[in-house]
Write an enzyme that holds these catalytic residues in place. Structure first.
Site, PDB file in Angstrom:
ATOM      1  N   LEU A 183       0.956  -1.370  -0.049  1.00 28.68           N
ATOM      2  CA  LEU A 183      -0.320  -0.258   0.051  1.00 28.68           C
ATOM      3  C   LEU A 183       0.740   0.721   0.607  1.00 28.68           C
ATOM      4  CD1 LEU A 183      -2.723   1.172   0.532  1.00 28.68           C
ATOM      5  CD2 LEU A 183      -2.694   0.666   2.457  1.00 28.68           C
ATOM      6  N   ILE A 188      17.215  19.150  12.547  1.00 30.80           N
ATOM      7  CA  ILE A 188      17.452  18.316  12.964  1.00 30.80           C
ATOM      8  C   ILE A 188      17.161  16.914  13.489  1.00 30.80           C
ATOM      9  CG2 ILE A 188      15.212  17.014  14.489  1.00 30.80           C
ATOM     10  CD1 ILE A 188      14.869  20.268  14.686  1.00 30.80           C
ATOM     11  N   ARG A 238       4.086   6.168   5.603  1.00 29.15           N
ATOM     12  CA  ARG A 238       5.529   5.930   6.731  1.00 29.15           C
ATOM     13  C   ARG A 238       4.859   4.411   7.506  1.00 29.15           C
ATOM     14  NH1 ARG A 238       9.781   6.667   7.442  1.00 29.15           N
ATOM     15  NH2 ARG A 238      10.528   6.788   9.122  1.00 29.15           N
ATOM     16  N   CYS A 239       5.959   3.774   7.003  1.00 28.39           N
ATOM     17  CA  CYS A 239       6.462   2.627   8.249  1.00 28.39           C
ATOM     18  C   CYS A 239       7.257   2.567   8.809  1.00 28.39           C
ATOM     19  CB  CYS A 239       6.079   1.679   7.268  1.00 28.39           C
ATOM     20  SG  CYS A 239       4.469   1.378   5.567  1.00 28.39           S
ATOM     21  N   ASP A 264      17.244  12.594  20.793  1.00 23.49           N
ATOM     22  CA  ASP A 264      15.702  12.756  20.317  1.00 23.49           C
ATOM     23  C   ASP A 264      15.379  11.898  21.457  1.00 23.49           C
ATOM     24  OD1 ASP A 264      16.765  14.600  18.000  1.00 23.49           O
ATOM     25  OD2 ASP A 264      17.154  12.425  16.494  1.00 23.49           O
ATOM     26  N   HIS A 311      15.068  16.320  20.830  1.00 21.22           N
ATOM     27  CA  HIS A 311      14.201  16.716  20.119  1.00 21.22           C
ATOM     28  C   HIS A 311      12.844  16.491  20.475  1.00 21.22           C
ATOM     29  CE1 HIS A 311      11.994  17.456  16.495  1.00 21.22           C
ATOM     30  NE2 HIS A 311      12.341  15.850  16.064  1.00 21.22           N
ATOM     31  N   HIS A 333       6.318  17.913   7.240  1.00 18.06           N
ATOM     32  CA  HIS A 333       5.800  17.005   6.177  1.00 18.06           C
ATOM     33  C   HIS A 333       4.830  17.535   4.887  1.00 18.06           C
ATOM     34  CE1 HIS A 333       5.647  15.085  10.498  1.00 18.06           C
ATOM     35  NE2 HIS A 333       5.324  14.203   9.412  1.00 18.06           N
TER      36      HIS A 333
HETATM   37  N1  GLN Z   1      17.601  13.065  14.467  1.00 18.15           N
HETATM   38  C1  GLN Z   1      15.926  12.426  13.783  1.00 18.15           C
HETATM   39  C2  GLN Z   1      15.768  13.119  12.164  1.00 18.15           C
HETATM   40  O1  GLN Z   1      15.679  13.935  11.651  1.00 18.15           O
HETATM   41  C3  GLN Z   1      14.664  13.096  14.676  1.00 18.15           C
HETATM   42  C4  GLN Z   1      13.360  12.673  13.873  1.00 18.15           C
HETATM   43  C5  GLN Z   1      12.356  12.584  14.804  1.00 18.15           C
HETATM   44  O2  GLN Z   1      12.326  13.048  15.365  1.00 18.15           O
HETATM   45  N2  GLN Z   1      11.252  11.629  14.707  1.00 18.15           N
HETATM   46  O3  GLN Z   1      15.134  12.263  11.155  1.00 18.15           O
HETATM   47 ZN    ZN Z   2      11.019  14.957  14.587  1.00 15.38          ZN
END
Ligand code: GLN
Ligand code: ZN
Length: 821
Positions: free
Chosen positions: A34, A481, A565-566, A649, A691, A744
């Site tokens: 899918l 990030i 997303r999986c 994270d 994060h 996103h």
């Molecule tokens: N360091 C990860 C990234 O940038 C953090 C991803 C996340 O927070 N889901 O992909």
């Molecule tokens: Zn994130």
């Protein structure tokens, strides 16, 4: 494939018979069919008709799999093109105006195309003709902000489904909104299953849970007040489902395991009175916990049956059995729908026996919740250690376990079932004693952990001075990030390396070239604190899990996280330790390429825990601390290698929060402790970042502060900066980077919108503590939009800096004045 083969075995009297069902099956496909189809459609590589055909094939396959296993009632309505909550929103006509077809038509040619859906028109809409204002692309626009057809506009919020790592699209509510059956997917798919010969049980989310999960888009009302408007749409839906010939409908009300405000709790009875249908029996499904003080509410509902979670809350089973009224069925969720361990059949049987002797054929057996949260098929795994494999069960096997449990209840001498029981007993015994699981060294280290291990040398105010002396960052420092676009090329080289088609040296050279490229781009754009881009990582948890002892990983253990997303969560099966440094060489290389600081990038212990399948044979707190100690060694090694900024994270910290308020303080205590143990092995000069993203952080803001990270980068843009509200009441003590744009969406954000968000933030947080960064990692994006967005982000930071020229540490008052000016 007909329903006849699913009937109870011949010779079993009806009084003994037990019904099996499933609350939903994973829709993505064992091979993520899918996901691949969705993405191909979005790229324009396949047509909508081709996408629809792949969806149909998957549904048929999953129905057949469950029926072949011997499941009596096959779920429909568990398939979704993006998310089941979004499907329901469309069903009820609750699609934001900005995503509707009519809105787009109206914008394009000024011909106001009166929508046929609830919010716009009063003329009657017949059930059979689907609403012309919503189509498949409408759903994708809600979810992703864009679709192959129609104009781009901001996506709806996405947040985690209860305490899982599944994300749903948050329904948006407006004052006096009306609802009307507007999208017939669930009905059509139910007909499709019936036509294919199955005895079905459509599954929908109940009105109270649906309302609860949504969000008011205006401050002047309470979404609870929409309940009476919502019920007619549900009645239309139930009417249409009854017309398909389905006899049962499962209505999920998982909010019955939450602490509910009185008016929500009291509304249940009225709602289910209203939803009564002469031709349709309703099974109200609860899961993820115990009914607690909602027990009477659940038991008194005027419905035909109740499903309870006997994995998360086995203690409630006997009480419910005791108090269940004589005409109702009780569905006991005895097989864990959320974890991968083989069911302890004997333990389940002990529980079910009592229920069976009391309820007879009013007993149903099922997984605890939808199998959406579990991977599809263990049989496909060819590389798992044989012992470990013998301890596991995925969705397909769980369905078989449900049927085995039924067989053991009603046909006590069935040979196949008895063999299964023996295998289950053997697995339980092996796990309790296997040296693969129990590691003395890890246990000794754990026992020696002291409170000081969770403490940095100095307080934040002192640390940040020392860090600033080393890092010399400007006001409003910019960073990202961690991940950068995962190009086809990157995926290709990882795959070739995994398959042994290129050797370690070649692989390393290629990844290094990616790091060179990524650092150069960030320097050109003018980012202040760089990252190496995470090209070597398939997934932020799997990557670390693969290199820690105590973790196993699968080839095909995919679980849907959101939309296409999986994730493939590793399996924590034993005591965790770190045999070798994991990230140090990459981090050191990246830092050698730049005079600017490059962040070392780790996944924290709580996220490693919650995004893995966890042990069910020891408390999660123990597992978390084992991981924290393993990662603490990595943090210290990074510092030793000259890395000055290390990000740990923790995007999953919120989803671990227990659903019940009474359980939260103790969770937060051990979670915070584990993070701090992981982060506190370094000198004051080393800057620790963390994060977080895509969760409601407001209610745990105090615990987030207790993590005592020097800097937190946190998602805010997708919820219009709602998070900033939290800072009205709580003075967040350390540095913070509220995400300034939504990663996103491929849309490139405006400089102004980012600058405005920062200005809003600066009203609440002192400017010298603010960072500028996107919401989350950029791995799902492509380079052109990524570079364009980051260039604008750097411009936004520059605009903010120009406000503060000359005053590096302006007072809150001065900031406020500057901003009002
Ligand atoms: N360091 C990860 C990234 O940038 C953090 C991803 C996340 O927070 N889901 O992909
Ligand atoms: Zn994130």
């Amino acid at each position: 494939m007909t329903s006849h083969s699913m009937k109870p075995t011949k010779g079993i009297s009806m009084t003994q018979s037990v019904t099996t069902h499933s609350l939903g099956f994973p829709r993505i496909g064992a091979d993520r069919e899918l996901k691949k189809a969705q993405e191909a459609y979005w790229r324009g590589d396949i047509s909508q008709a081709e996408l629809e055909a792949i969806g149909r094939e998957l549904r048929l396959k999953h129905w057949k799999l469950q029926a072949d296993a011997g499941i009596d009632l096959i779920p429909t309505g568990d398939f979704a093109w993006y998310d089941q909550v979004l499907t329901l929103s469309a069903t009820l006509g609750n699609i934001p105006l900005r995503h509707r077809k009519s809105h787009i038509v109206a914008k394009a040619d000024h011909a106001i195309h009166e929508g046929c859906c609830a919010a716009h028109s009063s003329h009657a809409q017949s059930v059979s003709s689907a609403c012309t204002d919503i189509d498949l692309d409408t759903l994708f626009r809600v979810a992703r902000g864009r679709a192959p057809s129609g104009a781009a506009s901001s996506a709806s919020d996405m947040t985690k489904w209860f305490d899982t790592n599944y994300h749903y699209l948050v329904p948006e509510f407006h004052p006096n909104q009306e609802f009307k059956l507007s999208w017939t997917q669930i009905i059509d798919e139910t007909k499709e299953a019936i036509a294919a010969g199955y005895t079905v049980k459509p599954v929908i989310i109940g009105p109270l849970t649906y309302l609860w999960l949504g969000k008011e888009k205006s401050e002047i009302f309470d979404r609870f007040d929409l309940l009476d408007n919502l019920l007619p749409a549900y009645q239309q839906l139930l009417q249409a489902l009854a017309a398909t010939g389905a006899q049962w409908v499962q209505i999920d009300e998982p909010i019955l395991v939450l602490d509910l405000p009185a008016k929500w709790q009291q509304a249940f009875e009225r709602v289910y009175h209203t939803l009564k249908h002469p031709a349709l029996k309703i099974l109200v499904a609860t899961y993820f916990g115990s009914l607690g003080e909602n027990l009477s509410t659940a038991l008194n509902l005027p419905v035909a049956g109740l499903h309870i979670d006997a994995v998360r809350a086995p203690e409630q089973v006997l009480t419910v059995v005791d108090r269940l009224s004589a005409h109702k069925v009780l569905s006991i969720g005895a097989v864990d729908g959320r974890n991968i361990w083989r069911n302890d059949l004997q333990k389940s049987l002990n529980l079910l026996h009592t229920a069976h002797s009391r309820l007879g054929n009013r007993l149903w057996v099922a997984p605890s919740c939808s199998l959406l949260h579990s991977p599809v098929d263990l049989d496909r795994e060819t590389k798992l250690d044989a012992d470990i494999k013998s301890w596991l069960a995925f969705a397909k096997q769980k369905v078989q376990e449900v049927v085995t449990l039924k067989t053991l209840l009603v046909e006590t001498q069935n040979r196949d079932a008895l063999v299964q029981l023996q295998l289950s007993n053997a697995a339980v015994l092996a796990r309790s004693s296997s040296p693969k699981i129990h590691n003395q060294k890890v246990q000794a280290r754990l026992a020696a952990v002291k409170p000081e291990d969770a403490q940095r040398d100095s307080a934040f105010s002192r640390r940040i001075e020392k860090q600033q002396a080393v890092l010399k960052l400007p006001l409003f420092p910019t960073t990202t990030i961690g991940s950068f676009p995962q190009t086809d090329f990157i995926r290709q080289i990882r795959k070739e390396f995994k398959k042994g088609e290129i050797n370690a040296t070649e692989y390393e050279q290629k990844i290094r070239a990616e790091i060179v490229d990524c650092i150069a781009r960030q320097e050109r754009i003018g980012i202040d604190v760089l990252v190496h881009g995470e090209a070597e990582r398939n997934d932020m948890v799997e990557y670390f899990g693969e290199q820690l002892d105590g973790y196993a990983f699968t080839q095909y253990g995919w679980v849907q996280s959101y939309g296409s997303r999986c994730v493939k969560p590793p399996i924590i099966y034993g005591d965790v330790s770190r045999p070798f440094p994991i990230t140090v060489a990459w981090a050191k290389y990246a830092q050698s390429l730049s005079d600017k600081p490059v962040k070392g990038m780790l996944t924290g212990p709580i996220t490693m825990l919650f995004w893995s399948f966890v042990r069910d044979d020891q408390p999660r707190a123990t597992t978390a601390l084992q991981i924290a100690l393993a990662l603490r060694d990595e943090v210290v090694d990074l510092e030793r290698a000259g890395i000055k900024v290390i990000q740990i994270d923790e995007p999953a910290i919120r989803e671990g929060l227990p659903l019940r308020i009474k359980d939260r303080a103790s969770y937060l205590e051990w979670a915070v402790f584990a993070f701090r143990v992981c982060a506190s092995g370094v000198k004051d000069e080393t800057q620790i970042h963390t994060h977080m993203c895509y969760s409601e952080f407001n209610d745990i803001i105090k615990a987030i502060a207790d993590l005592d990270a020097d800097v937190i980068t946190i998602e805010t843009s997708r919820s219009d900066g709602d998070l900033l509200q939290a800072f009205e009441n709580f003075n967040y003590p350390n540095d913070i980077g509220p995400g300034v744009y939504d990663i996103h969406s491929p849309n490139v954000p405006e400089v102004e919108s980012m600058a405005n968000l920062l200005k809003r933030a600066a009203r609440k947080i002192p400017a010298e503590r603010l960072w500028v960064n996107p919401d989350c990692g950029l791995k799902t994006r492509r380079w052109p939009e990524t570079e364009a967005a980051l260039e604008r982000m750097v411009q936004a930071a520059k605009i903010l800096r120009s406000h503060y020229q000359g005053s590096t540490t302006p007072s809150k008052q001065a900031v406020a004045e500057l901003l009002e000016a």
